[in-house]
Design a protein around this motif. Structure first.
Motif, PDB file in Angstrom:
ATOM      1  N   ALA A   1      -5.240  -0.132   5.480  1.00 36.18           N
ATOM      2  CA  ALA A   1      -3.641  -0.402   5.518  1.00 36.18           C
ATOM      3  C   ALA A   1      -2.888  -0.086   4.096  1.00 36.18           C
ATOM      4  O   ALA A   1      -3.265  -0.444   3.325  1.00 36.18           O
ATOM      5  CB  ALA A   1      -3.109  -1.911   6.149  1.00 36.18           C
ATOM      6  N   VAL A   2      -1.784   0.749   4.472  1.00 32.26           N
ATOM      7  CA  VAL A   2      -0.984   1.045   3.293  1.00 32.26           C
ATOM      8  C   VAL A   2       0.075   0.005   3.307  1.00 32.26           C
ATOM      9  O   VAL A   2       1.140   0.207   4.216  1.00 32.26           O
ATOM     10  CB  VAL A   2      -0.386   2.530   3.535  1.00 32.26           C
ATOM     11  N   ASP A   3      -0.121  -1.070   2.788  1.00 24.38           N
ATOM     12  CA  ASP A   3       0.877  -2.302   2.628  1.00 24.38           C
ATOM     13  C   ASP A   3       1.621  -2.661   1.362  1.00 24.38           C
ATOM     14  O   ASP A   3       2.058  -3.795   1.537  1.00 24.38           O
ATOM     15  CB  ASP A   3       0.201  -3.481   3.486  1.00 24.38           C
ATOM     16  N   PHE A   4       1.542  -1.877   0.673  1.00 30.01           N
ATOM     17  CA  PHE A   4       2.042  -2.061  -0.838  1.00 30.01           C
ATOM     18  C   PHE A   4       3.368  -2.427  -0.711  1.00 30.01           C
ATOM     19  O   PHE A   4       4.123  -3.266  -1.360  1.00 30.01           O
ATOM     20  CB  PHE A   4       1.567  -1.180  -2.038  1.00 30.01           C
TER      21      PHE A   4
ATOM     22  N   VAL B   1       9.698 -10.897   7.588  1.00 32.25           N
ATOM     23  CA  VAL B   1       9.650  -9.715   7.713  1.00 32.25           C
ATOM     24  C   VAL B   1       8.277  -9.204   7.505  1.00 32.25           C
ATOM     25  O   VAL B   1       8.145  -8.420   8.562  1.00 32.25           O
ATOM     26  CB  VAL B   1      10.723  -8.816   6.403  1.00 32.25           C
ATOM     27  N   GLN B   2       7.306  -9.697   6.981  1.00 26.09           N
ATOM     28  CA  GLN B   2       6.227  -9.024   6.895  1.00 26.09           C
ATOM     29  C   GLN B   2       5.354  -9.612   8.313  1.00 26.09           C
ATOM     30  O   GLN B   2       4.773  -8.796   9.079  1.00 26.09           O
ATOM     31  CB  GLN B   2       5.187 -10.042   5.912  1.00 26.09           C
ATOM     32  N   ARG B   3       5.831 -10.886   8.892  1.00 30.08           N
ATOM     33  CA  ARG B   3       5.415 -11.308  10.156  1.00 30.08           C
ATOM     34  C   ARG B   3       6.056 -10.426  11.252  1.00 30.08           C
ATOM     35  O   ARG B   3       5.081  -9.924  12.160  1.00 30.08           O
ATOM     36  CB  ARG B   3       5.569 -12.724  10.470  1.00 30.08           C
ATOM     37  N   VAL B   4       7.028  -9.938  11.219  1.00 24.26           N
ATOM     38  CA  VAL B   4       7.793  -9.222  12.209  1.00 24.26           C
ATOM     39  C   VAL B   4       7.135  -7.670  12.248  1.00 24.26           C
ATOM     40  O   VAL B   4       6.670  -7.142  13.302  1.00 24.26           O
ATOM     41  CB  VAL B   4       9.207  -8.994  11.997  1.00 24.26           C
ATOM     42  N   ILE B   5       6.849  -6.908  11.049  1.00 22.44           N
ATOM     43  CA  ILE B   5       6.146  -6.081  10.751  1.00 22.44           C
ATOM     44  C   ILE B   5       4.769  -6.201  11.314  1.00 22.44           C
ATOM     45  O   ILE B   5       4.249  -4.964  12.226  1.00 22.44           O
ATOM     46  CB  ILE B   5       6.029  -5.266   9.406  1.00 22.44           C
ATOM     47  N   ALA B   6       3.999  -7.185  11.038  1.00 20.57           N
ATOM     48  CA  ALA B   6       2.716  -7.504  11.533  1.00 20.57           C
ATOM     49  C   ALA B   6       2.520  -7.222  13.082  1.00 20.57           C
ATOM     50  O   ALA B   6       1.734  -6.667  13.538  1.00 20.57           O
ATOM     51  CB  ALA B   6       2.261  -8.586  10.927  1.00 20.57           C
ATOM     52  N   VAL B   7       3.709  -7.891  13.608  1.00 21.21           N
ATOM     53  CA  VAL B   7       3.625  -7.935  15.168  1.00 21.21           C
ATOM     54  C   VAL B   7       3.641  -6.704  15.666  1.00 21.21           C
ATOM     55  O   VAL B   7       3.116  -6.282  16.617  1.00 21.21           O
ATOM     56  CB  VAL B   7       4.407  -9.111  15.592  1.00 21.21           C
ATOM     57  N   VAL B   8       4.719  -5.987  15.180  1.00 20.49           N
ATOM     58  CA  VAL B   8       5.196  -4.492  15.554  1.00 20.49           C
ATOM     59  C   VAL B   8       3.720  -3.639  15.323  1.00 20.49           C
ATOM     60  O   VAL B   8       3.564  -2.816  16.447  1.00 20.49           O
ATOM     61  CB  VAL B   8       6.340  -4.121  14.913  1.00 20.49           C
TER      62      VAL B   8
ATOM     63  N   ALA C   1      -5.864  -7.386  19.307  1.00 20.26           N
ATOM     64  CA  ALA C   1      -4.559  -7.115  18.850  1.00 20.26           C
ATOM     65  C   ALA C   1      -3.657  -8.566  19.366  1.00 20.26           C
ATOM     66  O   ALA C   1      -3.041  -8.886  18.404  1.00 20.26           O
ATOM     67  CB  ALA C   1      -4.042  -5.891  19.528  1.00 20.26           C
ATOM     68  N   VAL C   2      -3.975  -8.824  20.514  1.00 16.37           N
ATOM     69  CA  VAL C   2      -3.123 -10.023  21.261  1.00 16.37           C
ATOM     70  C   VAL C   2      -3.473 -11.288  20.470  1.00 16.37           C
ATOM     71  O   VAL C   2      -2.541 -12.059  19.971  1.00 16.37           O
ATOM     72  CB  VAL C   2      -3.453 -10.274  22.619  1.00 16.37           C
TER      73      VAL C   2
ATOM     74  N   GLU D   1      -2.458 -17.244  10.481  1.00 16.05           N
ATOM     75  CA  GLU D   1      -3.238 -16.309   9.788  1.00 16.05           C
ATOM     76  C   GLU D   1      -2.078 -15.359   9.070  1.00 16.05           C
ATOM     77  O   GLU D   1      -0.838 -15.440   9.281  1.00 16.05           O
ATOM     78  CB  GLU D   1      -3.825 -14.984  10.974  1.00 16.05           C
ATOM     79  N   PRO D   2      -2.368 -15.082   7.921  1.00  8.48           N
ATOM     80  CA  PRO D   2      -1.361 -14.401   7.271  1.00  8.48           C
ATOM     81  C   PRO D   2      -0.974 -12.945   7.947  1.00  8.48           C
ATOM     82  O   PRO D   2      -1.560 -12.372   8.449  1.00  8.48           O
ATOM     83  CB  PRO D   2      -2.140 -13.913   5.997  1.00  8.48           C
ATOM     84  N   ALA D   3       0.212 -12.567   7.537  1.00  4.49           N
ATOM     85  CA  ALA D   3       1.000 -11.373   8.224  1.00  4.49           C
ATOM     86  C   ALA D   3       0.196  -9.983   7.832  1.00  4.49           C
ATOM     87  O   ALA D   3       0.029  -9.263   8.669  1.00  4.49           O
ATOM     88  CB  ALA D   3       2.656 -11.144   7.911  1.00  4.49           C
ATOM     89  N   ILE D   4      -0.128 -10.043   6.623  1.00  6.84           N
ATOM     90  CA  ILE D   4      -0.854  -8.844   6.069  1.00  6.84           C
ATOM     91  C   ILE D   4      -2.475  -9.319   6.036  1.00  6.84           C
ATOM     92  O   ILE D   4      -2.978 -10.237   5.423  1.00  6.84           O
ATOM     93  CB  ILE D   4      -0.340  -8.766   4.826  1.00  6.84           C
ATOM     94  N   GLY D   5      -3.094  -8.621   6.805  1.00 13.14           N
ATOM     95  CA  GLY D   5      -4.748  -8.642   6.842  1.00 13.14           C
ATOM     96  C   GLY D   5      -5.332  -8.459   5.707  1.00 13.14           C
ATOM     97  O   GLY D   5      -4.954  -7.836   4.724  1.00 13.14           O
TER      98      GLY D   5
END
Length: 169
Positions: free
Chosen positions: A71-74, A83-90, A144-145, A156-160
């Motif tokens: 994942a390119v998550d920098f 915001v990280q959580r929203v992005i993770a869900v999306v 995913a669910v 769980e953290p938003a960023i895996g």
């Protein structure tokens, strides 16, 4: 949900070990018959191709279980936690859409269309071999669910992957 995930993880891990073993034995047989006997085995090449596909898809699902894909998550790591959580869900919802549309629906259609098509070197039809796509799609959808629920519940953290930047250093 956790018990189902753990059971799926064990089944996928065992399937990957079995498939990898079959792949190694089949390719070894192919090399032996080609190089030593000078009479290449036709069935081993076809079998190894399908075993490789099954192994790749099951392995991808297993890695997805642990959110271990690249994942390119920098940039995302620099954003606020909400915001990280929203992005993770999306992201998980996008993966779910891909898994359902391409793997489950598309894989089912491909399997159904090729159901009666015979393989040239093996006594099976192509259609059942294509079932790996909808099977893997359903497994990835479940994972995913599962991850969406954990991220939303803050279990769980938003960023895996690694919890802290520079954890690999």
């Amino acid at each position: 949900m956790r018990a189902v995930k753990e059971a799926l993880d064990k089944i996928l891990a065992a399937a990957c070990v079995v498939l990898f073993t079959v792949l190694v034995l089949t390719v070894s047989w192919q090399v032996f018959t080609r190089q030593v006997l000078n009479a290449p085995s036709g069935w081993s090449e076809e079998l190894s191709r399908y075993v490789f596909v099954w192994l790749g898809l099951f392995g991808a699902a297993l890695v997805f279980s642990e959110r271990g894909h690249i994942a390119v998550d920098f940039i995302v790591r620099k954003l606020a936690e909400g915001v990280q959580r929203v992005i993770a869900v999306v992201v998980q919802l996008a993966i779910t859409a891909f898994a359902v549309v391409v793997l489950v629906w598309g894989g089912w259609r491909a399997s159904r269309l090729a159901w009666e098509t015979d393989l040239t070197s093996l006594p099976v039809q192509v259609g059942p071999l294509y079932l790996v796509m909808p099977i893997t799609g359903m497994i990835i959808t479940f994972y995913a669910v599962y991850h969406v629920v954990l991220v939303l519940r803050r279990k769980e953290p938003a960023i895996g992957g690694h919890d802290t930047p520079g954890a690999l250093e």
